[in-house]
Scaffold this motif. Structure first.
Motif, short mmCIF file in Angstrom:
data_model
loop_
_atom_site.label_atom_id
_atom_site.label_comp_id
_atom_site.label_asym_id
_atom_site.label_seq_id
_atom_site.Cartn_x
_atom_site.Cartn_y
_atom_site.Cartn_z
N GLU A 255 0.85 -1.20 0.00
CA GLU A 255 0.00 0.00 0.00
C GLU A 255 0.88 1.25 0.00
O GLU A 255 1.77 1.40 0.82
CB GLU A 255 -0.92 -0.02 1.23
CG GLU A 255 -1.61 1.28 1.54
CD GLU A 255 -2.46 1.84 0.39
OE1 GLU A 255 -3.27 1.09 -0.17
OE2 GLU A 255 -2.27 3.03 0.04
N ARG B 97 0.00 4.43 0.66
CA ARG B 97 -0.25 5.37 1.76
C ARG B 97 0.32 4.83 3.07
O ARG B 97 0.65 3.65 3.18
CB ARG B 97 -1.76 5.56 1.97
CG ARG B 97 -2.47 6.21 0.82
CD ARG B 97 -3.96 6.34 1.15
NE ARG B 97 -4.75 6.45 -0.06
CZ ARG B 97 -5.10 7.59 -0.64
NH1 ARG B 97 -4.74 8.73 -0.10
NH2 ARG B 97 -5.80 7.61 -1.76
N ARG C 16 -9.97 4.90 -0.62
CA ARG C 16 -11.06 5.89 -0.70
C ARG C 16 -12.15 5.64 0.35
O ARG C 16 -13.12 6.37 0.40
CB ARG C 16 -11.62 5.91 -2.13
CG ARG C 16 -10.69 6.59 -3.11
CD ARG C 16 -11.11 6.38 -4.53
NE ARG C 16 -10.71 5.08 -5.04
CZ ARG C 16 -11.08 4.56 -6.19
NH1 ARG C 16 -11.90 5.25 -6.96
NH2 ARG C 16 -10.63 3.38 -6.59
N TRP D 61 -21.76 6.01 2.81
CA TRP D 61 -23.02 5.25 2.82
C TRP D 61 -22.84 3.82 2.33
O TRP D 61 -22.00 3.55 1.46
CB TRP D 61 -24.04 5.89 1.87
CG TRP D 61 -24.78 7.06 2.43
CD1 TRP D 61 -25.95 7.03 3.14
CD2 TRP D 61 -24.41 8.44 2.32
NE1 TRP D 61 -26.32 8.31 3.47
CE2 TRP D 61 -25.40 9.19 2.98
CE3 TRP D 61 -23.34 9.11 1.73
CZ2 TRP D 61 -25.35 10.58 3.08
CZ3 TRP D 61 -23.29 10.50 1.82
CH2 TRP D 61 -24.30 11.21 2.49
N VAL E 272 4.04 1.04 -5.41
CA VAL E 272 4.45 0.13 -6.49
C VAL E 272 4.71 0.96 -7.74
O VAL E 272 3.88 1.78 -8.16
CB VAL E 272 3.36 -0.94 -6.73
CG1 VAL E 272 3.66 -1.73 -8.00
CG2 VAL E 272 3.28 -1.87 -5.53
N GLU F 75 -13.06 -0.62 -7.87
CA GLU F 75 -14.40 -0.17 -8.26
C GLU F 75 -14.57 0.00 -9.77
O GLU F 75 -15.63 -0.30 -10.31
CB GLU F 75 -14.81 1.09 -7.51
CG GLU F 75 -13.97 2.36 -7.70
CD GLU F 75 -14.25 3.15 -8.96
OE1 GLU F 75 -15.27 2.90 -9.60
OE2 GLU F 75 -13.42 4.00 -9.31
N LEU G 201 -18.55 1.02 -2.56
CA LEU G 201 -17.80 0.12 -1.69
C LEU G 201 -18.08 -1.33 -2.03
O LEU G 201 -17.17 -2.15 -2.13
CB LEU G 201 -18.19 0.37 -0.23
CG LEU G 201 -17.76 1.70 0.39
CD1 LEU G 201 -18.48 1.92 1.72
CD2 LEU G 201 -16.25 1.73 0.60
C1 LIG Z 1 -15.78 11.55 -1.75
C2 LIG Z 1 -16.21 10.12 -2.00
C3 LIG Z 1 -17.45 9.68 -1.57
C4 LIG Z 1 -17.85 8.37 -1.78
N1 LIG Z 1 -19.04 7.95 -1.27
C5 LIG Z 1 -19.36 6.65 -1.34
C6 LIG Z 1 -20.47 6.15 -0.60
O1 LIG Z 1 -21.13 6.90 0.13
N2 LIG Z 1 -20.78 4.83 -0.72
C7 LIG Z 1 -20.05 3.99 -1.52
O2 LIG Z 1 -20.39 2.79 -1.60
N3 LIG Z 1 -18.94 4.43 -2.18
C8 LIG Z 1 -18.59 5.72 -2.09
N4 LIG Z 1 -17.45 6.17 -2.70
C9 LIG Z 1 -16.69 5.23 -3.55
C10 LIG Z 1 -15.86 4.25 -2.72
O3 LIG Z 1 -15.14 4.95 -1.74
C11 LIG Z 1 -14.90 3.53 -3.66
O4 LIG Z 1 -15.63 2.94 -4.73
C12 LIG Z 1 -14.11 2.42 -2.97
O5 LIG Z 1 -13.61 2.83 -1.73
C13 LIG Z 1 -12.97 2.01 -3.90
O6 LIG Z 1 -12.23 0.97 -3.34
P1 LIG Z 1 -11.01 0.34 -4.17
O7 LIG Z 1 -10.43 -0.71 -3.32
O8 LIG Z 1 -11.45 0.03 -5.53
O9 LIG Z 1 -9.99 1.56 -4.36
P2 LIG Z 1 -9.17 2.36 -3.24
O10 LIG Z 1 -9.94 2.43 -1.99
O11 LIG Z 1 -8.76 3.64 -3.85
O12 LIG Z 1 -7.91 1.43 -2.98
C14 LIG Z 1 -6.80 1.44 -3.83
C15 LIG Z 1 -5.55 1.56 -2.96
O13 LIG Z 1 -4.41 1.57 -3.83
C16 LIG Z 1 -3.45 2.43 -3.24
N5 LIG Z 1 -2.47 2.81 -4.25
C17 LIG Z 1 -2.59 3.74 -5.22
N6 LIG Z 1 -1.47 3.76 -5.98
C18 LIG Z 1 -0.64 2.82 -5.48
C19 LIG Z 1 0.65 2.36 -5.84
N7 LIG Z 1 1.32 2.87 -6.89
N8 LIG Z 1 1.22 1.40 -5.09
C20 LIG Z 1 0.57 0.86 -4.02
N9 LIG Z 1 -0.66 1.26 -3.65
C21 LIG Z 1 -1.27 2.21 -4.38
C22 LIG Z 1 -4.28 3.57 -2.74
O14 LIG Z 1 -3.60 4.35 -1.78
C23 LIG Z 1 -5.49 2.85 -2.16
O15 LIG Z 1 -5.33 2.56 -0.79
C24 LIG Z 1 -17.00 7.47 -2.48
C25 LIG Z 1 -15.74 7.91 -2.90
C26 LIG Z 1 -15.34 9.21 -2.66
C27 LIG Z 1 -13.97 9.66 -3.09
#
Ligand SMILES: Cc1cc2nc3c(=O)[nH]c(=O)nc-3n(C[C@H](O)[C@H](O)[C@H](O)COP(=O)(O)OP(=O)(O)OC[C@H]3O[C@@H](n4cnc5c(N)ncnc54)[C@H](O)[C@@H]3O)c2cc1C
Length: 462
Positions: A62, A64, A70, A88, A246, A435, A445
């Motif tokens: 990771e 961060r 997110r 939510w 990465v 996502e 989520l």
């Molecule tokens: C403001 C906002 C409001 C939202 N509201 C909602 C809601 O109410 N309900 C809902 O269901 N969804 C909501 N979402 C969407 C939801 O947050 C995302 O769809 C979900 O968290 C995405 O998860 P993920 O694992 O796909 O990506 P991420 O959570 O982004 O995980 C990807 C990870 O990869 C890491 N990363 C990036 N680059 C690198 C690299 N080069 N090397 C290693 N690690 C790296 C990042 O730091 C991150 O931790 C919202 C999003 C935002 C921004």
């Protein structure tokens, strides 16, 4: 924040390869070997846990200094966690995020999007007639969504998918009428219904796929107590290495070599869960290059922005019960929606949302300037005597170097299979999740979580 679900959305990719992957097949055999997961967000952690359960060694890298991605809780206010990303659960029925939240000890508070007050441009609440006009427009939008071409698989969208909603929607909503007031009402509706959901101006949405995804039933609920607790629960027992960006992924017939800011790691397979915005920025160098179809998909999908401005006050100087406050405005998209956290028992806190080009425009201002603009909007609703906030937190997701945006959206060049091409593994060594790869629930989520589980399944059964 997503609530277009109130419109009639349908699955537009029934029977796709991705939905097969998401069907939740039980794991077949236990399998040895090692997998590396890039990213400790919801997708990455769900993926890692399932692969580990199936008998492989797993390491999560990771970038961060904390997990969650997110799904990001701020504990800057020690007595009150606030969500800078997701807040939510969308659809409580059969939603794995709901189950995880409950297991992690979070509280869920049902949201009623109709429990809101809408203020007109001159400050007062909209009268019944004006509200009725808004309702009529919303009904037209709902009808249009139900008949959107992308809802019909055999439709022209397979042959001619490109293009944006643009004027069709504008005309349908009768926004080109002479009345400025009518135009603003229409733009307000599009902003709060579509632009906040997709993080982009409605003109940028694919005319074919703007109704993509599947709605879970059961209504929405706000997660309270800190989503970070849910993320800790998901990470329990996993080898998660923080502050590891990465930068390179090489693979050949023998395996995978992952290069980070501090060294290299070898594995049999890698699952890339970084946001679409990060893939777009080419932060990770893939060797050999990613296939053209995947590179095209990365470009063809859109990256949207939704930002939050969270204002904490010394005392509450607005009505307690409404869950939302909306505002019609001459400045398109500016401060149109506020969530009243006091209605959720969270004290005198208002959470303002901005999306698309207005959100990007605001990101250039510092906190003080942003709060001044927010307060101007709020004083227009609640009166000039509204005191300044005592503390503030502001997101700028498009400038976040580990996200470069809030979530993906179907854009002008998006094809019916763009998300599937993004998901497709390369040589059974490099897998993808997150996502943006979800056809059923992109930008959520639970879509991210299901994509992580599907990728785990694919790795174990490769
Ligand atoms: C403001 C906002 C409001 C939202 N509201 C909602 C809601 O109410 N309900 C809902 O269901 N969804 C909501 N979402 C969407 C939801 O947050 C995302 O769809 C979900 O968290 C995405 O998860 P993920 O694992 O796909 O990506 P991420 O959570 O982004 O995980 C990807 C990870 O990869 C890491 N990363 C990036 N680059 C690198 C690299 N080069 N090397 C290693 N690690 C790296 C990042 O730091 C991150 O931790 C919202 C999003 C935002 C921004």
């Amino acid at each position: 924040m997503r609530k277009l679900g109130q419109l009639d959305r349908r699955l537009f990719l029934a029977g796709s390869a991705a939905s097969l992957a998401l069907s939740g097949r039980a794991f077949g055999q236990r399998r040895g070997g090692r997998a590396i997961i890039v990213g400790a967000g919801v997708a990455g952690l769900a993926c890692a846990a399932d692969i580990q359960r199936a008998g492989m060694d797993v390491t999560v890298l990771e970038a961060r200094a904390e997990i969650g991605g997110r799904a990001r809780t701020s504990r800057a206010w020690v007595d009150r966690p606030v969500e800078l990303g997701a807040s939510w659960v969308h659809g409580l029925d059969n939603n794995p995020v709901r189950d995880l939240a409950v297991q992690s000890g979070l509280a869920l508070s049902a949201t009623d999007y109709d429990n809101r007050q809408i203020y007109g441009e001159s400050g007062g609440l909209l009268d019944r007639r004006a509200l009725n006009r808004l309702d009529e427009m919303e009904t037209r939008l709902t009808r249009f969504a139900a008949n959107a071409p992308g809802n019909r698989l055999e439709s022209e969208c397979r042959i001619r998918p490109r293009g944006v909603l643009d004027n069709r929607l504008f005309r349908l909503m009768r926004l080109d009428a002479f009345s400025e007031a009518k135009r603003r009402r229409g733009l307000f509706l599009l902003n709060t219904e579509l632009e906040h959901e997709f993080g982009t101006d409605y003109e940028n949405l694919s005319r074919c796929f703007w109704t993509e995804g599947e709605e879970l039933s059961g209504g929405d609920a706000m997660l309270l107590g800190g989503i970070d607790r849910m993320m800790q629960h998901m990470a329990h027992g996993l080898d998660v290495r923080l502050s590891q960006t990465v930068l390179g992924i090489d693979h050949d017939r023998d395996g995978v070599l992952v290069t980070t800011s501090s060294g290299t790691e070898r594995a049999d397979a890698v699952v890339v869960t970084v946001p679409l915005g990060v893939l777009r920025e080419n932060i990770i160098r893939f060797t050999p290059d990613l296939p053209d179809t995947k590179q095209q998909a990365i470009q063809d999908l859109g990256v949207g922005v939704l930002n939050k401005c969270i204002l904490r006050f010394g005392e509450q100087a607005w009505p307690n019960d409404p869950e939302m406050f909306n505002r019609l405005t001459a400045d398109r998209g500016a401060w149109a929606e506020w969530v009243n956290l006091s209605a959720y028992g969270q004290g005198p806190i208002l959470m303002g949302f901005n999306a698309g080009s207005y959100a990007r425009y605001l990101e250039q201002f510092d906190d003080e300037e942003t709060v001044a603009l927010a307060m101007e909007a709020l004083r227009g609703m609640f009166g000039s005597s509204l005191p300044d906030p005592v503390a503030t937190q502001i997101t700028r997701w498009s400038r976040d170097p580990h996200a470069y945006g809030s979530y993906s959206f179907p854009a002008e060049n998006t094809q019916w299979d763009s998300r599937i091409r993004l998901l497709e593994p390369v040589d059974q060594r490099v897998f993808f999740a997150g996502e943006a790869t979800s056809t059923r629930a992109p930008g959520t989520l639970h879509g991210a979580l299901q994509s992580g589980r599907a990728a785990a399944n694919a790795v174990v059964e490769r």
